[in-house]
Design an enzyme around this catalytic site. Structure first.
Site, PDB file in Angstrom:
ATOM      1  N   GLN A   1      -4.498  30.608 -23.428  1.00 38.27           N
ATOM      2  CA  GLN A   1      -3.294  31.249 -23.051  1.00 38.27           C
ATOM      3  C   GLN A   1      -2.068  31.588 -24.575  1.00 38.27           C
ATOM      4  O   GLN A   1      -2.205  32.611 -25.214  1.00 38.27           O
ATOM      5  CB  GLN A   1      -2.248  32.417 -22.200  1.00 38.27           C
ATOM      6  CG  GLN A   1      -3.478  32.468 -21.139  1.00 38.27           C
ATOM      7  CD  GLN A   1      -2.939  32.283 -19.923  1.00 38.27           C
ATOM      8  OE1 GLN A   1      -2.622  31.655 -18.847  1.00 38.27           O
ATOM      9  NE2 GLN A   1      -3.356  33.246 -18.809  1.00 38.27           N
TER      10      GLN A   1
ATOM     11  N   GLU B   1     -13.935  12.941 -31.626  1.00 37.44           N
ATOM     12  CA  GLU B   1     -13.176  12.660 -30.471  1.00 37.44           C
ATOM     13  C   GLU B   1     -12.780  13.284 -29.654  1.00 37.44           C
ATOM     14  O   GLU B   1     -13.060  14.678 -29.407  1.00 37.44           O
ATOM     15  CB  GLU B   1     -11.564  11.734 -30.967  1.00 37.44           C
ATOM     16  CG  GLU B   1     -12.216   9.996 -32.582  1.00 37.44           C
ATOM     17  CD  GLU B   1     -10.866  10.616 -32.979  1.00 37.44           C
ATOM     18  OE1 GLU B   1      -9.917  10.605 -32.780  1.00 37.44           O
ATOM     19  OE2 GLU B   1     -10.829   9.387 -34.440  1.00 37.44           O
TER      20      GLU B   1
ATOM     21  N   LYS C   1     -10.612  15.080 -26.934  1.00 39.49           N
ATOM     22  CA  LYS C   1      -9.113  15.223 -27.525  1.00 39.49           C
ATOM     23  C   LYS C   1      -8.456  15.664 -26.254  1.00 39.49           C
ATOM     24  O   LYS C   1      -9.172  16.184 -25.200  1.00 39.49           O
ATOM     25  CB  LYS C   1      -9.389  17.303 -27.127  1.00 39.49           C
ATOM     26  CG  LYS C   1      -7.789  17.376 -28.156  1.00 39.49           C
ATOM     27  CD  LYS C   1      -8.164  18.938 -28.711  1.00 39.49           C
ATOM     28  CE  LYS C   1      -6.825  19.706 -29.073  1.00 39.49           C
ATOM     29  NZ  LYS C   1      -5.609  19.494 -27.640  1.00 39.49           N
TER      30      LYS C   1
ATOM     31  N   ASP D   1      -6.035  15.601 -22.996  1.00 34.66           N
ATOM     32  CA  ASP D   1      -4.787  17.218 -22.655  1.00 34.66           C
ATOM     33  C   ASP D   1      -3.931  16.449 -22.295  1.00 34.66           C
ATOM     34  O   ASP D   1      -3.422  16.301 -20.761  1.00 34.66           O
ATOM     35  CB  ASP D   1      -5.603  17.724 -21.589  1.00 34.66           C
ATOM     36  CG  ASP D   1      -4.692  18.789 -21.185  1.00 34.66           C
ATOM     37  OD1 ASP D   1      -3.064  18.556 -22.065  1.00 34.66           O
ATOM     38  OD2 ASP D   1      -5.029  19.801 -20.557  1.00 34.66           O
TER      39      ASP D   1
ATOM     40  N   TYR E   1      -5.054   6.739 -31.431  1.00 33.90           N
ATOM     41  CA  TYR E   1      -6.281   7.388 -32.406  1.00 33.90           C
ATOM     42  C   TYR E   1      -6.338   7.103 -34.386  1.00 33.90           C
ATOM     43  O   TYR E   1      -7.086   8.023 -34.829  1.00 33.90           O
ATOM     44  CB  TYR E   1      -6.296   9.016 -31.663  1.00 33.90           C
ATOM     45  CG  TYR E   1      -5.613   9.901 -31.494  1.00 33.90           C
ATOM     46  CD1 TYR E   1      -5.485  10.059 -30.463  1.00 33.90           C
ATOM     47  CD2 TYR E   1      -5.070   9.905 -33.260  1.00 33.90           C
ATOM     48  CE1 TYR E   1      -3.795  11.118 -30.068  1.00 33.90           C
ATOM     49  CE2 TYR E   1      -3.633  10.903 -32.406  1.00 33.90           C
ATOM     50  CZ  TYR E   1      -3.591  11.705 -31.261  1.00 33.90           C
ATOM     51  OH  TYR E   1      -2.573  12.075 -31.223  1.00 33.90           O
TER      52      TYR E   1
ATOM     53  N   LYS F   1     -12.341  23.388 -29.036  1.00 37.00           N
ATOM     54  CA  LYS F   1     -12.015  23.485 -27.893  1.00 37.00           C
ATOM     55  C   LYS F   1     -13.099  24.352 -26.969  1.00 37.00           C
ATOM     56  O   LYS F   1     -13.892  24.592 -27.138  1.00 37.00           O
ATOM     57  CB  LYS F   1     -10.729  24.676 -27.901  1.00 37.00           C
ATOM     58  CG  LYS F   1      -9.776  24.147 -28.427  1.00 37.00           C
ATOM     59  CD  LYS F   1      -8.216  24.349 -27.744  1.00 37.00           C
ATOM     60  CE  LYS F   1      -6.305  24.210 -28.786  1.00 37.00           C
ATOM     61  NZ  LYS F   1      -5.955  24.141 -27.738  1.00 37.00           N
TER      62      LYS F   1
ATOM     63  N   CYS G   1      -7.528  46.182  13.310  1.00 34.24           N
ATOM     64  CA  CYS G   1      -8.721  46.248  11.581  1.00 34.24           C
ATOM     65  C   CYS G   1      -8.424  47.119  11.116  1.00 34.24           C
ATOM     66  O   CYS G   1      -7.466  48.246  11.470  1.00 34.24           O
ATOM     67  CB  CYS G   1     -10.121  46.801  12.612  1.00 34.24           C
ATOM     68  SG  CYS G   1     -11.382  47.313  11.090  1.00 34.24           S
TER      69      CYS G   1
ATOM     70  N   CYS H   1     -10.511  50.210  11.464  1.00 33.81           N
ATOM     71  CA  CYS H   1     -11.117  51.140  13.264  1.00 33.81           C
ATOM     72  C   CYS H   1      -9.669  51.206  13.708  1.00 33.81           C
ATOM     73  O   CYS H   1      -9.292  51.761  15.385  1.00 33.81           O
ATOM     74  CB  CYS H   1     -11.889  50.609  13.259  1.00 33.81           C
ATOM     75  SG  CYS H   1     -12.017  49.262  14.840  1.00 33.81           S
TER      76      CYS H   1
ATOM     77  N   CYS I   1     -12.811  41.644  13.424  1.00 30.09           N
ATOM     78  CA  CYS I   1     -12.949  43.119  14.709  1.00 30.09           C
ATOM     79  C   CYS I   1     -12.889  42.846  15.858  1.00 30.09           C
ATOM     80  O   CYS I   1     -14.456  42.701  15.880  1.00 30.09           O
ATOM     81  CB  CYS I   1     -12.662  44.131  13.501  1.00 30.09           C
ATOM     82  SG  CYS I   1     -12.807  45.532  14.136  1.00 30.09           S
TER      83      CYS I   1
ATOM     84  N   CYS J   1     -17.310  49.520  14.595  1.00 31.22           N
ATOM     85  CA  CYS J   1     -16.290  49.594  13.198  1.00 31.22           C
ATOM     86  C   CYS J   1     -17.090  49.410  12.184  1.00 31.22           C
ATOM     87  O   CYS J   1     -18.125  49.263  11.927  1.00 31.22           O
ATOM     88  CB  CYS J   1     -15.806  48.141  13.312  1.00 31.22           C
ATOM     89  SG  CYS J   1     -15.306  48.237  11.390  1.00 31.22           S
TER      90      CYS J   1
HETATM   91 ZN   LIG Z   1     -13.042  47.260  13.086  1.00 35.82          ZN
END
Ligand SMILES: [Zn+2]
Length: 664
Positions: free
Chosen positions: A32, A110, A112, A114, A221, A309, A403, A406, A421, A426
């Site tokens: 991100q 190589e 990468k 983390d 590295y 990546k 529920c 219902c 439920c 229902c």
């Molecule tokens: Zn229900």
């Protein structure tokens, strides 16, 4: 272009950069962060006049935190340009080829890592100083902490340059990280969310004794700077470093063409998750150091290397709400409503939460920031909670007592993970069941699911699945957007479905634990609905591969008054509830195949599936070997999964197994 976004982007990047570099905290993933930087670079690229000296693109990092002495790096620790697909990698290769005026050149590939980049300085063969990357020019002196890492030689082996520094990546092995967290949990201490941040935090402990308790490791590295001996290529450098006693990754590979470099990337894309250390891509470097010098750096990035990546599979986002839906068996299924986020190219808005216990075990609160993972085609899962981002406004999830559809009571029987439920009528349950009943693997009635099904229920035309067989054209035409033609088609589809084989009817009824395989078995064994309805749990359990769970579920289904009424009305409507002739005994479709089973499967217990395999002529082993044909893996599969992948044994899920078992 959206140059209006510039200030906002710069603010966001500066904030995350400060969190990460100075406070050792992280609110967004690297992917991100990279995405924000890419967007900023793209906008600045189109509007060079808008680049300001304080833009994050104009510097490498942040000031080091207080508490450690500063170390000036002998040569700056640069960061790498990124590629996110083959085209971007090939574009890099093209640029290098043009600058070198040669089509082909060797590259070192190589992994990468983390982790946390460090520089280790040696004088007369002795480790004298270690520093974090810091802002690339000035880092923090963490020599005492680095000394606690056993794979860092305090004195190198053999002949070495008089003064040199090596660069490497410190990491927390994944297996050790799990153990470390288990220990902390046992001591009632807070656990850590991810190995990389924990490695960073460990390295920056002010008391080296704390660092020593954490099993950090390092891969080295490159040589950043050296007085005296020099090597001709990156490959020779790596070999020399290994010879001096440094830990160099054994997966490095020399590529003689761009195709070989791409092969390296795609091979590791398949298997990097099995490594015991975090890895988020591969680094490709021009091998000849003369070429490297010729290519030089551009800004903060060397032209002679690129980080290609892997696509992100985990991102951090917010859990906005936990809601429930009602399954066709009445199960109340909680799911996470997430702030939409893109993972590996797909937008994720929801994640499954399975049941109440699952939510408790993850410690999820509504409003939490969570790490969400989407691997392959698997349904997105919440991996963990970022507890450090809690504000106190989060609230726990309460399983509803009634529920949501219902309004009838919801119950959770002891020993059951799910709440249900209790109302068989229902509307939510009926809608799900109807959708299932008309689906292709069941009664296969085209056009009757989805919106039409919901409309039928809403109009009161369908209260249970048997009602489908009593629909009249007149009432169908009253539905919105229902024309003469489609109404006739629907009724014709209903008519055709009356002659489906018994096994399909059994599937369609949606009896718990009765999927197509078990339905087949029951239809063959009993031949008619009447015979099956008369069977006791003992009769059923006597059938090989029908376990007690299935037996109990079938008997309970037919014990219900409402269900018996549905069957009666299906029969009255002309639905065929018997097979004319018993099928031939099962072919030995799995003959000669060797299976190993691991993890929890959705509908088979371990003994059930093993019985099924043997029934069909296959054999079952307890550990994966080269002779294993298939590993059938369910949820929480353990080390066998890694074994299978290592040995190249095909891994299949229950659905694929059933296909195989059906001879398809
Ligand atoms: Zn229900």
């Amino acid at each position: 272009m959206n140059e209006k976004r510039l200030p906002e982007l710069r603010r966001a990047i500066n904030r995350h950069s400060h969190l990460y570099h100075v406070l050792d905290r992280q609110e967004i993933t690297d992917a991100q962060y990279d995405e924000l930087m890419r967007e900023l670079r793209a906008i600045e690229g189109e509007h060079p006049d808008l680049v300001t000296p304080d833009s994050p693109t104009q510097r490498v990092g942040e000031a080091p935190a207080a508490g450690f002495a500063e170390v000036q790096h002998s040569r700056p620790m640069l960061s790498l340009a990124n590629a996110f697909d083959d085209d971007e990698f090939l574009a890099w290769h093209r640029r290098v080829a043009d600058l070198l005026e040669r089509e082909e050149f060797e590259m070192v590939c190589e992994l990468k890592y983390d982790g946390l980049a460090v520089a280790l300085t040696y004088e007369d063969g002795v480790f004298v100083r270690g520093a974090t990357r810091g802002n690339g020019r000035v880092g923090e002196d963490v020599t005492s902490n680095l000394r606690t890492i056993r794979s860092i030689p305090l004195r190198v082996l053999g002949e070495a340059p008089a003064r040199f520094d090596v660069r490497g990546e410190v990491y927390f092995p994944k297996s050790e990280f799990r153990k470390f967290n288990e220990d902390r949990e046992a001591q009632g201490l807070q656990t850590y969310a991810n190995p990389r941040n924990t490695a960073a935090g460990s390295l920056r402990q002010l008391d080296p004794r704390n660092t020593a308790q954490r099993p950090l490791d390092i891969f080295v590295y490159t040589i950043g700077y050296s007085e005296g001996a020099a090597y001709d290529t990156q490959w020779d450098t790596l070999e020399a470093l290994a010879g001096l006693g440094f830990r160099v990754n054994g997966n490095n590979r020399l590529a003689r063409s761009k195709e070989e470099a791409l092969d390296f990337y795609h091979e590791w894309l398949e298997k990097f998750e099995d490594l015991d250390y975090g890895c988020d891509g591969v680094v490709v470097k021009v091998n000849e150091l003369d070429y490297q010098r010729h290519l030089g750096d551009v800004g903060r990035e060397p032209r002679w290397a690129i980080a290609y990546k892997f696509p992100a599979t985990q991102v951090v986002t917010q859990l906005l709400d936990i809601r429930v839906n009602v399954g066709r068996t009445g199960s109340i299924n909680p799911y996470a409503v997430l702030e939409p986020v893109v993972i590996g190219g797909a937008t994720v808005k929801q994640a499954t939460l399975h049941n109440e216990d699952y939510i408790r075990s993850k410690g999820l609160l509504i409003g939490d920031w969570v790490v969400v993972e989407r691997a392959g085609e698997v349904i997105p899962q919440i991996v963990s909670v970022v507890t450090g981002r809690r504000t106190g406004d989060e609230r726990p999830f309460e399983m509803p007592t009634t529920c949501p559809v219902c309004g009838r009571p919801v119950v959770r029987t002891e020993g059951e993970a799910m709440s249900y439920c209790t109302n068989p009528a229902c509307p939510a349950q009926v809608a799900r069941l109807l959708e299932h009943f008309v689906s292709r693997g069941a009664m296969d009635i085209e056009g009757m699911g989805g919106k039409t099904g919901v409309a039928l229920i809403e109009q009161g035309l369908v209260q249970d699945v048997a009602d489908l067989y009593y629909l009249e054209k007149e009432s169908l035409l009253k539905l919105e957007r229902m024309a003469e033609k489609s109404a006739s088609n629907l009724l014709a589809g209903v008519e055709r479905s009356k002659s489906r084989p018994l096994s399909r009817v059994l599937v369609a009824l949606g009896i718990g634990h009765v999927g197509s395989e078990v339905a087949d078995l029951l239809a063959r064994h009993f031949g008619t609905m009447e015979a099956l309805m008369a069977a006791t749990e003992g009769d059923l359990a006597a059938i090989p591969t029908v376990g007690p769970k299935i037996a109990a579920s079938v008997v309970a289904y037919f014990r219900s008054e409402a269900n018996r009424k549905v069957i009666d009305r299906l029969r009255d409507a002309g639905v065929r509830l018997a097979d004319e002739a018993r099928a031939e005994p099962r072919e030995q479709v799995l003959a000669g195949l060797r299976f190993v089973v691991t993890g929890r499967l959705p509908s088979f217990s371990r003994s059930e599936i093993e019985g099924r395999i043997k029934d069909l002529g296959g054999s079952v082993g307890s550990s994966v070997s080269r002779n294993t044909s298939y590993l059938v893996a369910g949820e929480d599969a353990g080390s066998k999964l890694a074994d299978a992948e290592r040995l190249g044994v095909e891994v299949i899920d229950e659905e694929m197994f059933l296909k195989l078992a059906s001879g398809a």
